[in-house]
Motif scaffolding. Structure first.
Motif, PDB file in Angstrom:
ATOM      1  N   ARG A   7       0.831  -1.209   0.000  1.00  0.00           N
ATOM      2  CA  ARG A   7       0.000   0.000   0.000  1.00  0.00           C
ATOM      3  C   ARG A   7       0.867   1.262   0.000  1.00  0.00           C
ATOM      4  O   ARG A   7       0.601   2.213  -0.733  1.00  0.00           O
ATOM      5  CB  ARG A   7      -0.920  -0.015   1.210  1.00  0.00           C
ATOM      6  CG  ARG A   7      -1.840   1.154   1.279  1.00  0.00           C
ATOM      7  CD  ARG A   7      -2.796   1.022   2.460  1.00  0.00           C
ATOM      8  NE  ARG A   7      -3.441   2.295   2.700  1.00  0.00           N
ATOM      9  CZ  ARG A   7      -3.715   2.808   3.879  1.00  0.00           C
ATOM     10  NH1 ARG A   7      -3.433   2.129   4.968  1.00  0.00           N
ATOM     11  NH2 ARG A   7      -4.287   3.972   4.002  1.00  0.00           N
ATOM     12  N   ALA A   8       1.916   1.259   0.817  1.00  0.00           N
ATOM     13  CA  ALA A   8       2.803   2.421   0.896  1.00  0.00           C
ATOM     14  C   ALA A   8       3.504   2.673  -0.437  1.00  0.00           C
ATOM     15  O   ALA A   8       3.564   3.813  -0.911  1.00  0.00           O
ATOM     16  CB  ALA A   8       3.829   2.231   2.002  1.00  0.00           C
ATOM     17  N   LEU A   9       4.023   1.629  -1.034  1.00  0.00           N
ATOM     18  CA  LEU A   9       4.743   1.791  -2.295  1.00  0.00           C
ATOM     19  C   LEU A   9       3.799   2.196  -3.420  1.00  0.00           C
ATOM     20  O   LEU A   9       4.134   3.042  -4.249  1.00  0.00           O
ATOM     21  CB  LEU A   9       5.508   0.513  -2.632  1.00  0.00           C
ATOM     22  CG  LEU A   9       6.615   0.162  -1.625  1.00  0.00           C
ATOM     23  CD1 LEU A   9       7.235  -1.184  -1.969  1.00  0.00           C
ATOM     24  CD2 LEU A   9       7.665   1.248  -1.542  1.00  0.00           C
ATOM     25  N   GLU A  10       2.597   1.640  -3.428  1.00  0.00           N
ATOM     26  CA  GLU A  10       1.617   2.026  -4.441  1.00  0.00           C
ATOM     27  C   GLU A  10       1.147   3.469  -4.245  1.00  0.00           C
ATOM     28  O   GLU A  10       0.779   4.136  -5.207  1.00  0.00           O
ATOM     29  CB  GLU A  10       0.420   1.076  -4.427  1.00  0.00           C
ATOM     30  CG  GLU A  10       0.741  -0.275  -5.018  1.00  0.00           C
ATOM     31  CD  GLU A  10      -0.443  -1.227  -5.026  1.00  0.00           C
ATOM     32  OE1 GLU A  10      -1.514  -0.890  -4.488  1.00  0.00           O
ATOM     33  OE2 GLU A  10      -0.286  -2.332  -5.573  1.00  0.00           O
ATOM     34  N   ALA A  11       1.167   3.947  -3.009  1.00  0.00           N
ATOM     35  CA  ALA A  11       0.749   5.321  -2.714  1.00  0.00           C
ATOM     36  C   ALA A  11       1.843   6.331  -3.052  1.00  0.00           C
ATOM     37  O   ALA A  11       1.609   7.528  -2.992  1.00  0.00           O
ATOM     38  CB  ALA A  11       0.349   5.442  -1.249  1.00  0.00           C
ATOM     39  N   GLY A  12       3.035   5.840  -3.372  1.00  0.00           N
ATOM     40  CA  GLY A  12       4.098   6.742  -3.792  1.00  0.00           C
ATOM     41  C   GLY A  12       5.313   6.800  -2.898  1.00  0.00           C
ATOM     42  O   GLY A  12       6.225   7.579  -3.159  1.00  0.00           O
ATOM     43  N   ALA A  13       5.367   5.985  -1.846  1.00  0.00           N
ATOM     44  CA  ALA A  13       6.580   5.952  -1.020  1.00  0.00           C
ATOM     45  C   ALA A  13       7.724   5.385  -1.857  1.00  0.00           C
ATOM     46  O   ALA A  13       7.523   4.498  -2.687  1.00  0.00           O
ATOM     47  CB  ALA A  13       6.365   5.093   0.220  1.00  0.00           C
ATOM     48  N   ASP A  14       8.904   5.910  -1.650  1.00  0.00           N
ATOM     49  CA  ASP A  14      10.073   5.425  -2.377  1.00  0.00           C
ATOM     50  C   ASP A  14      10.692   4.212  -1.695  1.00  0.00           C
ATOM     51  O   ASP A  14      11.365   3.407  -2.340  1.00  0.00           O
ATOM     52  CB  ASP A  14      11.109   6.544  -2.499  1.00  0.00           C
ATOM     53  CG  ASP A  14      10.577   7.691  -3.325  1.00  0.00           C
ATOM     54  OD1 ASP A  14      10.368   7.489  -4.536  1.00  0.00           O
ATOM     55  OD2 ASP A  14      10.329   8.766  -2.764  1.00  0.00           O
ATOM     56  N   ALA A  15      10.469   4.102  -0.400  1.00  0.00           N
ATOM     57  CA  ALA A  15      10.983   2.958   0.363  1.00  0.00           C
ATOM     58  C   ALA A  15      10.125   2.803   1.613  1.00  0.00           C
ATOM     59  O   ALA A  15       9.459   3.738   2.050  1.00  0.00           O
ATOM     60  CB  ALA A  15      12.442   3.168   0.744  1.00  0.00           C
ATOM     61  N   TYR A  16      10.174   1.603   2.187  1.00  0.00           N
ATOM     62  CA  TYR A  16       9.374   1.275   3.366  1.00  0.00           C
ATOM     63  C   TYR A  16      10.224   0.378   4.250  1.00  0.00           C
ATOM     64  O   TYR A  16      10.751  -0.631   3.779  1.00  0.00           O
ATOM     65  CB  TYR A  16       8.109   0.539   2.918  1.00  0.00           C
ATOM     66  CG  TYR A  16       7.125   0.203   4.009  1.00  0.00           C
ATOM     67  CD1 TYR A  16       6.075   1.063   4.302  1.00  0.00           C
ATOM     68  CD2 TYR A  16       7.215  -0.978   4.731  1.00  0.00           C
ATOM     69  CE1 TYR A  16       5.139   0.760   5.283  1.00  0.00           C
ATOM     70  CE2 TYR A  16       6.288  -1.297   5.715  1.00  0.00           C
ATOM     71  CZ  TYR A  16       5.257  -0.419   5.980  1.00  0.00           C
ATOM     72  OH  TYR A  16       4.329  -0.722   6.943  1.00  0.00           O
ATOM     73  N   MET A  17      10.389   0.771   5.491  1.00  0.00           N
ATOM     74  CA  MET A  17      11.153  -0.034   6.445  1.00  0.00           C
ATOM     75  C   MET A  17      10.306  -0.257   7.687  1.00  0.00           C
ATOM     76  O   MET A  17       9.542   0.610   8.085  1.00  0.00           O
ATOM     77  CB  MET A  17      12.449   0.671   6.851  1.00  0.00           C
ATOM     78  CG  MET A  17      13.469   0.766   5.753  1.00  0.00           C
ATOM     79  SD  MET A  17      15.012   1.549   6.321  1.00  0.00           S
ATOM     80  CE  MET A  17      15.643   0.258   7.400  1.00  0.00           C
ATOM     81  N   THR A  18      10.481  -1.434   8.269  1.00  0.00           N
ATOM     82  CA  THR A  18       9.749  -1.738   9.494  1.00  0.00           C
ATOM     83  C   THR A  18      10.667  -1.649  10.695  1.00  0.00           C
ATOM     84  O   THR A  18      11.854  -1.947  10.619  1.00  0.00           O
ATOM     85  CB  THR A  18       9.114  -3.130   9.435  1.00  0.00           C
ATOM     86  OG1 THR A  18      10.120  -4.097   9.200  1.00  0.00           O
ATOM     87  CG2 THR A  18       8.069  -3.204   8.334  1.00  0.00           C
ATOM     88  N   LYS A  19      10.083  -1.183  11.805  1.00  0.00           N
ATOM     89  CA  LYS A  19      10.815  -1.094  13.078  1.00  0.00           C
ATOM     90  C   LYS A  19      10.667  -2.416  13.803  1.00  0.00           C
ATOM     91  O   LYS A  19       9.628  -3.059  13.671  1.00  0.00           O
ATOM     92  CB  LYS A  19      10.230   0.034  13.933  1.00  0.00           C
ATOM     93  CG  LYS A  19      10.339   1.407  13.304  1.00  0.00           C
ATOM     94  CD  LYS A  19       9.788   2.475  14.223  1.00  0.00           C
ATOM     95  CE  LYS A  19       8.369   2.826  13.799  1.00  0.00           C
ATOM     96  NZ  LYS A  19       7.774   3.900  14.588  1.00  0.00           N
ATOM     97  N   PRO A  20      11.627  -2.832  14.538  1.00  0.00           N
ATOM     98  CA  PRO A  20      12.942  -2.202  14.692  1.00  0.00           C
ATOM     99  C   PRO A  20      13.818  -2.474  13.472  1.00  0.00           C
ATOM    100  O   PRO A  20      13.627  -3.440  12.753  1.00  0.00           O
ATOM    101  CB  PRO A  20      13.521  -2.871  15.939  1.00  0.00           C
ATOM    102  CG  PRO A  20      12.924  -4.236  15.929  1.00  0.00           C
ATOM    103  CD  PRO A  20      11.528  -4.056  15.344  1.00  0.00           C
TER     104      PRO A  20
END
Length: 64
Positions: A35-48
């Protein structure tokens, strides 16, 4: 969530549209990443995450 609203505002803004966006989230579900990448985020990282992984991702986004 709030992050998606901010992302939408950045992508809709003529002045900010080219800004690179890295989303950091505690949600590690594949659906959230997609969802994030389709919405236009260039990258997505999860914590930790490891600081080195964050630096590597940011450097990649900046082309450094």
């Amino acid at each position: 969530g709030h992050g998606f609203a901010v992302l939408a505002a950045v992508r809709e803004s003529e002045e900010l549209r080219a800004t690179r966006v890295l989303m950091l989230s505690s949600k590690s579900y594949a659906e959230d990443r997609r969802r994030a990448l389709e919405a236009g985020a260039d990258a997505y990282m999860t914590k930790p995450f490891e600081p080195d992984a964050l630096l590597k991702t940011v450097r990649g986004l900046l082309g450094a």
